[in-house]
Design a protein around this motif. Structure first.
Motif, PDB file in Angstrom:
ATOM      1  N   GLY A   1       7.125  -0.602 -15.290  1.00  0.00           N
ATOM      2  CA  GLY A   1       6.993   0.559 -14.568  1.00  0.00           C
ATOM      3  C   GLY A   1       7.578   1.745 -14.648  1.00  0.00           C
ATOM      4  N   LYS A   2       7.099   3.147 -14.106  1.00  0.00           N
ATOM      5  CA  LYS A   2       7.742   4.341 -14.507  1.00  0.00           C
ATOM      6  C   LYS A   2       8.689   4.568 -13.572  1.00  0.00           C
ATOM      7  N   ASN A   3       8.627   3.839 -12.335  1.00  0.00           N
ATOM      8  CA  ASN A   3       9.621   4.265 -11.314  1.00  0.00           C
ATOM      9  C   ASN A   3      10.060   3.228 -10.492  1.00  0.00           C
ATOM     10  N   GLY A   4      10.976   3.436  -9.779  1.00  0.00           N
ATOM     11  CA  GLY A   4      11.382   1.872  -8.972  1.00  0.00           C
ATOM     12  C   GLY A   4      10.222   1.530  -8.035  1.00  0.00           C
ATOM     13  N   MET A   5       9.521   2.482  -7.246  1.00  0.00           N
ATOM     14  CA  MET A   5       8.733   1.926  -6.470  1.00  0.00           C
ATOM     15  C   MET A   5       7.483   1.069  -7.291  1.00  0.00           C
ATOM     16  N   GLU A   6       7.082   1.696  -8.633  1.00  0.00           N
ATOM     17  CA  GLU A   6       5.936   0.875  -9.094  1.00  0.00           C
ATOM     18  C   GLU A   6       6.666  -0.392  -9.656  1.00  0.00           C
ATOM     19  N   ARG A   7       7.949  -0.516 -10.128  1.00  0.00           N
ATOM     20  CA  ARG A   7       8.397  -1.713 -10.445  1.00  0.00           C
ATOM     21  C   ARG A   7       8.600  -2.755  -9.294  1.00  0.00           C
ATOM     22  N   MET A   8       8.975  -2.222  -8.014  1.00  0.00           N
ATOM     23  CA  MET A   8       9.107  -2.995  -6.911  1.00  0.00           C
ATOM     24  C   MET A   8       7.797  -3.677  -6.648  1.00  0.00           C
ATOM     25  N   LEU A   9       6.682  -2.841  -6.617  1.00  0.00           N
ATOM     26  CA  LEU A   9       5.466  -3.272  -6.496  1.00  0.00           C
ATOM     27  C   LEU A   9       4.699  -4.357  -7.480  1.00  0.00           C
ATOM     28  N   ASN A  10       5.266  -4.222  -8.781  1.00  0.00           N
ATOM     29  CA  ASN A  10       5.011  -5.150  -9.658  1.00  0.00           C
ATOM     30  C   ASN A  10       5.892  -6.633  -9.599  1.00  0.00           C
ATOM     31  N   LEU A  11       6.941  -6.487  -9.132  1.00  0.00           N
ATOM     32  CA  LEU A  11       7.759  -7.467  -8.792  1.00  0.00           C
ATOM     33  C   LEU A  11       7.256  -8.283  -7.883  1.00  0.00           C
ATOM     34  N   LEU A  12       6.930  -7.608  -6.806  1.00  0.00           N
ATOM     35  CA  LEU A  12       6.376  -8.407  -5.580  1.00  0.00           C
ATOM     36  C   LEU A  12       5.126  -8.962  -5.596  1.00  0.00           C
ATOM     37  N   THR A  13       4.138  -8.472  -6.595  1.00  0.00           N
ATOM     38  CA  THR A  13       2.755  -8.882  -6.710  1.00  0.00           C
ATOM     39  C   THR A  13       2.943 -10.073  -8.054  1.00  0.00           C
ATOM     40  N   SER A  14       4.019 -10.221  -8.520  1.00  0.00           N
ATOM     41  CA  SER A  14       4.107 -11.211  -9.740  1.00  0.00           C
ATOM     42  C   SER A  14       3.627 -12.451  -9.407  1.00  0.00           C
ATOM     43  N   LYS A  15       2.947 -13.155 -10.260  1.00  0.00           N
ATOM     44  CA  LYS A  15       2.359 -14.491  -9.801  1.00  0.00           C
ATOM     45  C   LYS A  15       3.406 -15.319  -9.464  1.00  0.00           C
ATOM     46  N   ASN A  16       2.892 -16.287  -8.459  1.00  0.00           N
ATOM     47  CA  ASN A  16       3.904 -17.296  -7.992  1.00  0.00           C
ATOM     48  C   ASN A  16       5.206 -16.807  -7.349  1.00  0.00           C
ATOM     49  N   HIS A  17       5.223 -15.265  -7.068  1.00  0.00           N
ATOM     50  CA  HIS A  17       6.256 -14.910  -6.489  1.00  0.00           C
ATOM     51  C   HIS A  17       7.520 -15.180  -7.240  1.00  0.00           C
ATOM     52  N   GLU A  18       7.556 -14.981  -8.649  1.00  0.00           N
ATOM     53  CA  GLU A  18       8.648 -15.569  -9.482  1.00  0.00           C
ATOM     54  C   GLU A  18       9.822 -14.867  -9.097  1.00  0.00           C
ATOM     55  N   TRP A  19       9.698 -13.604  -8.671  1.00  0.00           N
ATOM     56  CA  TRP A  19      11.032 -12.992  -8.530  1.00  0.00           C
ATOM     57  C   TRP A  19      12.039 -13.625  -7.127  1.00  0.00           C
TER      58      TRP A  19
ATOM     59  N   SER B   1       0.935  -1.105   0.049  1.00  0.00           N
ATOM     60  CA  SER B   1      -0.049   0.132   0.164  1.00  0.00           C
ATOM     61  C   SER B   1       0.874   1.263   0.204  1.00  0.00           C
ATOM     62  N   LYS B   2       2.037   1.112   0.729  1.00  0.00           N
ATOM     63  CA  LYS B   2       3.083   2.203   0.667  1.00  0.00           C
ATOM     64  C   LYS B   2       3.457   2.462  -0.716  1.00  0.00           C
ATOM     65  N   LEU B   3       3.815   1.470  -1.183  1.00  0.00           N
ATOM     66  CA  LEU B   3       4.270   1.589  -2.750  1.00  0.00           C
ATOM     67  C   LEU B   3       3.401   2.068  -3.884  1.00  0.00           C
ATOM     68  N   ALA B   4       2.178   1.718  -3.506  1.00  0.00           N
ATOM     69  CA  ALA B   4       1.229   2.134  -4.535  1.00  0.00           C
ATOM     70  C   ALA B   4       0.905   3.728  -4.422  1.00  0.00           C
ATOM     71  N   SER B   5       0.673   4.072  -3.211  1.00  0.00           N
ATOM     72  CA  SER B   5       0.482   5.223  -2.941  1.00  0.00           C
ATOM     73  C   SER B   5       1.610   6.171  -3.190  1.00  0.00           C
ATOM     74  N   GLN B   6       2.635   5.875  -2.864  1.00  0.00           N
ATOM     75  CA  GLN B   6       3.844   6.794  -3.216  1.00  0.00           C
ATOM     76  C   GLN B   6       4.222   6.700  -4.722  1.00  0.00           C
ATOM     77  N   SER B   7       4.105   5.621  -5.418  1.00  0.00           N
ATOM     78  CA  SER B   7       4.485   5.730  -6.938  1.00  0.00           C
ATOM     79  C   SER B   7       3.466   6.554  -7.632  1.00  0.00           C
ATOM     80  N   LYS B   8       2.196   6.460  -7.086  1.00  0.00           N
ATOM     81  CA  LYS B   8       0.943   7.434  -7.849  1.00  0.00           C
ATOM     82  C   LYS B   8       1.351   8.908  -7.494  1.00  0.00           C
ATOM     83  N   LEU B   9       1.969   8.980  -6.157  1.00  0.00           N
ATOM     84  CA  LEU B   9       2.307  10.633  -5.660  1.00  0.00           C
ATOM     85  C   LEU B   9       3.183  10.847  -6.571  1.00  0.00           C
TER      86      LEU B   9
END
Lengths: 482, 482
Positions: free
Chosen positions: A350-368, A301-309
Motif C-alpha cells: 500500500g502506497k499510504n497508511g490508509m491504503e495499508r489499513m484498508l488492505n489489512l482490514l480486508t485480509s482473508k480470515n481477518h489475519e490481522w 469506504s472512507k479509507l478507499a476514497s481518501q487513499s484514492k484522493l
C-alpha cells in the motif's frame, strides 16, 4: 378511571381557533372550565401538529390525562351544522373509500382473522425480498401501504412484555434459537444458560401472533459492565444473582423480516428496566454491550476514497499545496501513518497508511487479528475512528449507526468503547471486533431521549469524547447539524 | 411455519385476470405450481369481494394456508411498470393523505401510545352520548371514522381469552362487578360464588387496555340446562364439578360504551367452548340462559298499534268486512281474547284483549306477575308471542333481538323458551320474565352460523317451532325474506 359524567366536547374536524377565542370571556377567575378546555384543545393540536422528530409522548400523556378529567363544566363549542356540511362529509368519505386500494379489503379482513397478521407479515417479507432485487412501482406502493397498516396494527402499546424462561413451550424457545441474530445460539445448552441463573430474556408478544416474540432482549446480571461479549457468553458459572449490581443487555433481535422499518422496540428497554428494577432493587446499573454494525462498512469506504484522493494529490500537485482538495483528509494521525508505513511489505502492501489499513482490514480470515504487532498498531486508530463514527457520523441529523440510533433515541449515552470485545467472525467483520457499552441512567433517560430527538445531540462519557477531541479541553460532543 | 424459500408473487393492485389467463399454458399436468398460484389468487379475490353477510373465515383460512406453502415454483406474474405508473401511485397516495382528516393524526398517535386506546374509547363514548341527544353531521363523520379505526385496532384476533378467577387483581374484579350488565353482582360474596366451584368466568383482554376485559362471559357447570336464572344465581351449594354435564353461559357483558357496534364477541363462544371441553371432556352440552332484551318493547308497540287499529275498525266499519284493513291483525288467539275480556274491570280496563294485555304489562311494579290467575291467563299468549318475536321478527334479514342475533350468528339454535325464568325488575321489564335457552351443538355450529349468515335461517327445536305453527305439521322455521 374516567368519571361517570359524560364530557361534552364537540370536536370539529376543521380547526376553528379564532371562533373559540372569540368565545373566551374576559373574567379569568370564573372560567377555569373554559381554561381547562382550552388547555386540552391546545395539547390536542400539539399532538397532531408535532413532527416526527419531536417527543410526543409527554404531550399525549398530558392530553389523555386532562381529557379524561374534563368535567361536565366544559362547554360545547357550538356548531353551525346543516345539510350542506352533512353532504360534504358524505362526499369526503365516499372519495376516501374510492381511493382505498382493492387489497385494503384483504388486509383488513386478514387483520380481523386469527393468524391473519402472521400471513400479512410473511407477505411483506416476500414483497421486501422482491423489491431488493427489482424496484417495481406498484409493489413499492403496496409495500408502503402494508407497512403503514402493520405499524398501526402492531402498535408498541399493544405488545406484551413476557419473560421467556426454560418453562416456556419448546415451540417458542425454538424461535429464540432461530432468530437470535446478534450472538447465535449454538445448542440447547447454550439456550438453557441464557435463560438460567444470572440471565434474563424478555420478549414482546402480540396476541394475534401467538407463541412468537416479535422482538426479544437478552440480559446478563453481572458485577460490572462487561467489556467483551466472550465474558458474557462464557462466564461459567455465573455469579449469584444477589451479588449482581449491573443488568447488561447483550442482545436484541427482531424476528420478523416482514416488520422491517416498524419501530417495535419502543418502550421495550424502559419496560425491561422497570421490571428488573422491581424484582432486584440492588441492580443500579443498566447498560448494554452492543455491536456497531456499520462501522467497518463506513470505514472501508472512507479509507478507499481518501487513499484514492491522496494518491491523485501526490501525482498532480506539488507537495506544497496538497491541502488544496477540500474533500481530502488524512483520517490517520501522523504517528499512526508512520507505524503503518514502517511495516514490512511482507505483511502488507500500500502506497499510504490508509491504503495499508484498508488492505489489512480486508485480509482473508481477518489475519490481522491473530498477530499481536498488527493488533497493537491498529488499536489506537480503530478505536479513535470508531468513536468518530459513533459520535459524529450522521444521517438526517441522527446517528448513522442503526444500533446507536436505537439506544440513543431510547435515552442511553455512549459510555465506553471496547477493544477486541467480539472476536467472532461476524464481530471482526462488522466492527473489527470493537463493541460499545451504552448506559441507561434512570435519572437521565427522558432528558437524553428528548435532546437526541430534537437536536440530534449524542451524550457520551468523557473517555469516549476524548477520542475525537484529544487536544482541546474536553467538552461534550454535540452536533446540531441536520 | 412457512418455508424459508421466499414466495415470488408480484401483487398488482389492479385486477389483471385476463392477462394471467392468457399466460396459462395448455399442458395441465406440468403446471401444478401455476394451478396452485391461480387457486391462491382466486381465494384472494373471493376474500376481497365477498360481502359482509357471507362467511369469509373459511376463505381466509384457505387463502392463508395456500399462500404460506406456495413454493418458489410460482412464477412472477410479470409487470409493465414504468415512470408513469410510479407517479400515478404517488399521486394516488398523496390524494389519500390529503383526504385524511386532521384528527386521524391524533387517533393514530394515541393508538401507538400506552393508554391511548382507552382514551379513544372514552372519547367515542362521549361522542355517542352527544349524538344520542343531537344529530351533528361533523360529529357523526368523526364517530364513523373513529369506529372504523377502533374496529381494526381492537380486532377479535388480537384479543386474549383470560380465565378470571378469585386470584386476579382486585382492580380487575372490581371492573367485573361494575360492568356486569345482565345479572348485577350484589356483593363480594356473590362475585366470589361466580368465580368459585361450579362456575367459570372468561374475559377478552387487549394488551393495550390492560386490567380491563372488553367483554366477559359467565359460565355455570350444571347437571341440566337451567330453566330459570334464579337456580343459576342461587343454587347453593353448587354440584361437584365432576358431576356436571352442561356448561351454561348465563351472562355476557361488554364493558366499553365506546366500543358499541364493534363485534368483539366474535370467536368468544367458540373459544370458551374449546377451553371448557379441553379441561372437562365430560361436559357435553353447551347452552345459554339468555335475556330477550327487545321482546316487551316490540310487544307493547305491537299491542298499541293493533288495539288502535281494532278500535278504528270497530267504529268505522261494519263487522262484516273488519278484515279489510291489510295491516290489521289480532295477535291474540280467540280463547286468549276471551280470557282477557272475562277479567273483571277491577283488575284491568280496556276495550279489547290487546288493550287489556297492554295495560296489564305496563301496570306499576309489574303487579300482574304477583297474581296467580293473571299469570296463568298471560302465560300462553306471552310464550307464543315471544316465540314469534324470536323466530319471525327480522331486521335486515336477521333476528330483530340483539341477543338472539348474537347467538344465532355464532351458530346456536333456539332450544327452549322458559316462563318466569327471570323475576327480577329488569327481567319482568324487558321480557315479562321470559328467558330463552340457546344451545350450541358442536357438530352443527359451523353449518348453522353459515346458513344464518347467508339466508337468515333461524334453527330452533321442535318445541319452540310449535308455538308459532300450532296447526300445521311441524317444519323448521325458515325465513328467507330480507
Amino acid at each position: 378511571m374516567r368519571p361517570n359524567n359524560s364530557t361534552k366536547l364537540a370536536f370539529s374536524p376543521l380547526p376553528n381557533r379564532s371562533r373559540a377565542r372569540a368565545m373566551q370571556p374576559s373574567s379569568d377567575n370564573a372560567n377555569k372550565p373554559q381554561r381547562d378546555f382550552e388547555h386540552v384543545r391546545d395539547s390536542m393540536h400539539s399532538a397532531i401538529s408535532m413532527n416526527k422528530t419531536e417527543v410526543i409522548d409527554t404531550v399525549l400523556n398530558d392530553f389523555s390525562e386532562k381529557f379524561l378529567v374534563l368535567g361536565e363544566e366544559a362547554q360545547s363549542a357550538g356548531h353551525e351544522e346543516d345539510g350542506v356540511l352533512g353532504s360534504f362529509y358524505r362526499i369526503e368519505r365516499n372519495l376516501r373509500h374510492a381511493l382505498k386500494p382493492m387489497y385494503e379489503g384483504l388486509f383488513e379482513r386478514l387483520n380481523m382473522h386469527p393468524g391473519g397478521l402472521k400471513v400479512l407479515t410473511s407477505l411483506r417479507a416476500d414483497i421486501l425480498s422482491i423489491l431488493a432485487e427489482e424496484n417495481i412501482a406498484s409493489l413499492r406502493a403496496l409495500d408502503s401501504y402494508l407497512k403503514e397498516k402493520l405499524g398501526t396494527w402492531l402498535s408498541p402499546a399493544a405488545l406484551e412484555l413476557h419473560q421467556i424462561t426454560w418453562d416456556d413451550p419448546a415451540s417458542l424457545l425454538e424461535k429464540i434459537v432461530a432468530y437470535e441474530a446478534v450472538h447465535p445460539i449454538s445448542n440447547l445448552l447454550d439456550l438453557k444458560r441464557r435463560l438460567g441463573v444470572g440471565r434474563r430474556c424478555f420478549g414482546y408478544l402480540h396476541a394475534a401472533i401467538p407463541g412468537e416474540p416479535l422482538i426479544f432482549i437478552e440480559v446478563a446480571l453481572l458485577k460490572n459492565v462487561a467489556q467483551t461479549i466472550q465474558e458474557v457468553l462464557w462466564d461459567d458459572p455465573p455469579i449469584p444473582e444477589c451479588e449482581a449490581t449491573c443488568a447488561l443487555f447483550y442482545s436484541i433481535s427482531s424476528t420478523q423480516r416482514g416488520l422491517a422499518g416498524i419501530n417495535l422496540g419502543k418502550f421495550l428497554i424502559k419496560r425491561v428496566i422497570t421490571l428488573v428494577k422491581r424484582d432486584m432493587p440492588h441492580i443500579s446499573t443498566f447498560a448494554t454491550i452492543s455491536p456497531i454494525p456499520g462501522f467497518i462498512q463506513w470505514l472501508l469506504s472512507k479509507l478507499a476514497s481518501q487513499s484514492k484522493l491522496a494518491e491523485v494529490n501526490d501525482i498532480s500537485q506539488s507537495s506544497a499545496d496538497r491541502s488544496g482538495s477540500a474533500f481530502r483528509e488524512n483520517i490517520l494521525e501522523p504517528e499512526e501513518e508512520k507505524a503503518l508505513m514502517d511495516l514490512s511489505e511482507e505483511f502488507v502492501a500500500g502506497k499510504n497508511g490508509m491504503e495499508r489499513m484498508l488492505n489489512l482490514l480486508t485480509s482473508k480470515n481477518h489475519e490481522w487479528s491473530n498477530f499481536a504487532p498488527l493488533l497493537s498498531i491498529l488499536k489506537t486508530p480503530l478505536l479513535r475512528l470508531c468513536a468518530r463514527y459513533l459520535l459524529q457520523e450522521k444521517k438526517r441529523g441522527k446517528a448513522l449507526d442503526s444500533v446507536a440510533n436505537f439506544h440513543l433515541q431510547n435515552g442511553a449515552m455512549i459510555e465506553r468503547i471496547n477493544w477486541m470485545a467480539d472476536r467472532s467472525e461476524n464481530g471482526l467483520h462488522q466492527s473489527a471486533g470493537i463493541m460499545v457499552n451504552y448506559v441507561y441512567r434512570l435519572e437521565n433517560i427522558e432528558e437524553y431521549a428528548q435532546s437526541y430527538f430534537s437536536t440530534g445531540q449524542i451524550h457520551a462519557s468523557d473517555d469516549v469524547c476524548r477520542y475525537v477531541e484529544p487536544l482541546n479541553e474536553h467538552q461534550p460532543a454535540t452536533d446540531k447539524r441536520g
